[in-house]
Design a protein around this motif. Structure first.
Motif, short mmCIF file in Angstrom:
data_model
loop_
_atom_site.label_atom_id
_atom_site.label_comp_id
_atom_site.label_asym_id
_atom_site.label_seq_id
_atom_site.Cartn_x
_atom_site.Cartn_y
_atom_site.Cartn_z
N ASN A 115 0.79 -1.24 0.00
CA ASN A 115 0.00 0.00 0.00
C ASN A 115 0.82 1.29 0.00
OD1 ASN A 115 -1.90 -1.90 2.23
ND2 ASN A 115 -2.61 -1.43 0.16
N TRP A 116 2.15 1.18 -0.12
CA TRP A 116 2.96 2.39 -0.13
C TRP A 116 2.65 3.27 -1.34
CZ3 TRP A 116 5.41 5.97 2.25
CH2 TRP A 116 6.35 6.77 1.59
N SER A 170 3.68 3.13 10.97
CA SER A 170 3.16 1.98 11.72
C SER A 170 2.76 0.84 10.78
CB SER A 170 1.96 2.39 12.56
OG SER A 170 0.87 2.79 11.75
N ARG A 171 2.39 1.17 9.53
CA ARG A 171 1.89 0.12 8.62
C ARG A 171 2.98 -0.86 8.19
NH1 ARG A 171 -2.75 3.03 4.85
NH2 ARG A 171 -3.63 4.34 6.50
N PRO A 172 4.14 -0.40 7.72
CA PRO A 172 5.19 -1.39 7.41
C PRO A 172 5.66 -2.14 8.65
CG PRO A 172 5.99 0.86 7.11
CD PRO A 172 4.52 0.95 7.28
N THR A 177 5.68 -7.55 11.29
CA THR A 177 5.50 -8.33 12.51
C THR A 177 4.21 -9.13 12.55
OG1 THR A 177 4.43 -6.45 13.62
CG2 THR A 177 6.83 -6.67 13.86
N GLY A 178 3.21 -8.73 11.75
CA GLY A 178 1.91 -9.36 11.82
C GLY A 178 1.15 -9.02 13.08
N GLY A 239 -1.71 4.66 14.33
CA GLY A 239 -0.50 5.21 13.74
C GLY A 239 0.62 5.41 14.73
N ALA A 240 1.83 5.60 14.21
CA ALA A 240 3.02 5.73 15.05
C ALA A 240 3.22 7.13 15.61
CB ALA A 240 4.26 5.33 14.25
#
Length: 361
Positions: A115-116, A170-172, A177-178, A239-240
């Motif tokens: 999704n990037w 946060s998405r990658p 890590t799953g 989100g991060a």
């Protein structure tokens, strides 16, 4: 000797102790504590909590004013606040822990994550132009560039504070890590640091009931100068960049755990606090989730938090002196307008007072 017992000493004995190194430190703490409340009142912050950590020991933990103005609930060192972007240092530690275990590669190209391309296209088309007009979506971009705020212009050549980009990191991390980012934060930081008064929340994760009932309520000063209740922060994703609720005592636990090596190694800490450097040699004032700068020859790592008309925060460390200041407020009164392309923590009134008052080893 505690800061409270120092206040109870006879004046002559207190004056004698203030001439000793330990007494001078206690006197500095008490003078700073009084200055904090004076600044709070001058900046019309309804509720403020503060912690100072020195040599791995909490030497000041206190609340001032009101967590709930209408109900006259005092702010204390245990009052939870939305810490806004002070979440980013915590997220930086999550990334470094995963890197140490070989789960996460900070130099992996963003284009290899799901999704990037879609995020980049949407951000450049519809995102705020101040953040995305010159956002770099090229194959050269890595996760390190995102976490180091080096995404605008040609990746790696300049710094621009871009919270939306950082949040997407946060998405990658979740893909690698799953795990949900909130679960990772709880497992990788809150648990090992003993942060029992901290939690993440987002649109799909309600806040823990005990923290929700104790939360400092948000306020703002309106255009007529009257203090008003503010609506709470709107719904966010996992989100991060933000999403953490915490107290100054719990952030002090995080601080001590970080310094003691219970979260990441000394080498990872140094990497996290290393300022970026452009190909032309310019120093970029951000590491991985932290601002990094020199103030009068002193190395300072820090992060601010600001939620407009609601909350603000400051987490400032002098690593070489083992000194830390943590401030959480239920208004935007701690915010001083740091520029998007720079680091000016010395202009923040509480930080300036702290730097003037305290010197470490």
């Amino acid at each position: 000797m505690t800061t409270t017992s120092f206040l109870r000493l006879p004046l002559a004995l207190a004056a004698m102790l203030a001439c000793s190194p330990l007494g001078a430190q206690e006197a500095d703490v008490q003078a700073f504590a009084a200055e904090v409340d004076s600044l709070r009142q001058a900046l019309r912050i309804p509720g403020l909590s503060v912690a100072v950590v020195r040599d791995g020991r909490v030497v000041l933990a206190r609340g001032y004013g009101w967590a709930n103005v209408e109900a006259r609930v005092p702010a204390t060192e245990h009052t939870p606040y939305t810490i806004a972007s002070v979440t980013k240092p915590i997220s930086g530690v999550v990334a470094m822990r995963l890197m140490e275990r070989g789960v996460l590669d900070l130099d992996r190209p963003m284009s290899s994550f799901d999704n990037w391309a879609e995020f980049c296209a949407e951000a450049k088309a519809d995102g705020p132009r101040i953040f995305f007009a010159d956002y770099d979506c090229s194959p050269r971009v890595t996760l390190r560039h995102v976490l180091s705020m080096q995404m605008n212009g040609t990746a790696g050549e300049r710094f621009l504070y871009n919270p939306i980009s950082f949040s997407w990191a946060s998405r990658p991390i979740m893909q690698a890590t799953g795990r949900s980012f909130s679960d990772l934060t709880a497992e990788e930081v809150f648990a090992p640091a003993g942060m029992t008064q901290s939690a993440r929340r987002h649109r799909d994760l309600p806040l823990r009931a005990d923290l929700d009932s104790a939360m400092a309520l948000p306020y703002h000063v309106d255009s007529t100068g009257v203090l008003r209740r503010s609506p709470g922060p709107g719904p966010q994703g996992d989100g991060a960049a933000g999403g953490v609720i915490s107290t100054v005592v719990d952030l002090a636990r995080f601080d001590v755990a970080l310094d003691e090596g219970r979260l990441i190694s000394e080498a990872s800490r140094a990497e996290m606090w290393r300022p970026g450097r452009s190909p032309s040699g310019n120093v970029l004032p951000y590491g991985i989730g932290w601002f990094v700068q020199q103030v009068d020859g002193r190395r300072v790592v820090w992060h601010s938090g600001w939620w407009e008309q609601a909350y603000s925060a400051l987490y400032l460390k002098l690593p070489d002196e083992r000194l830390t200041l943590i401030l959480l407020a239920n208004s935007e009164g701690l915010w001083w307008g740091n520029p998007l392309d720079g680091a000016t923590v010395e202009r923040q009134p509480f930080a300036a007072a702290f730097l003037r008052r305290f010197r470490g080893r």
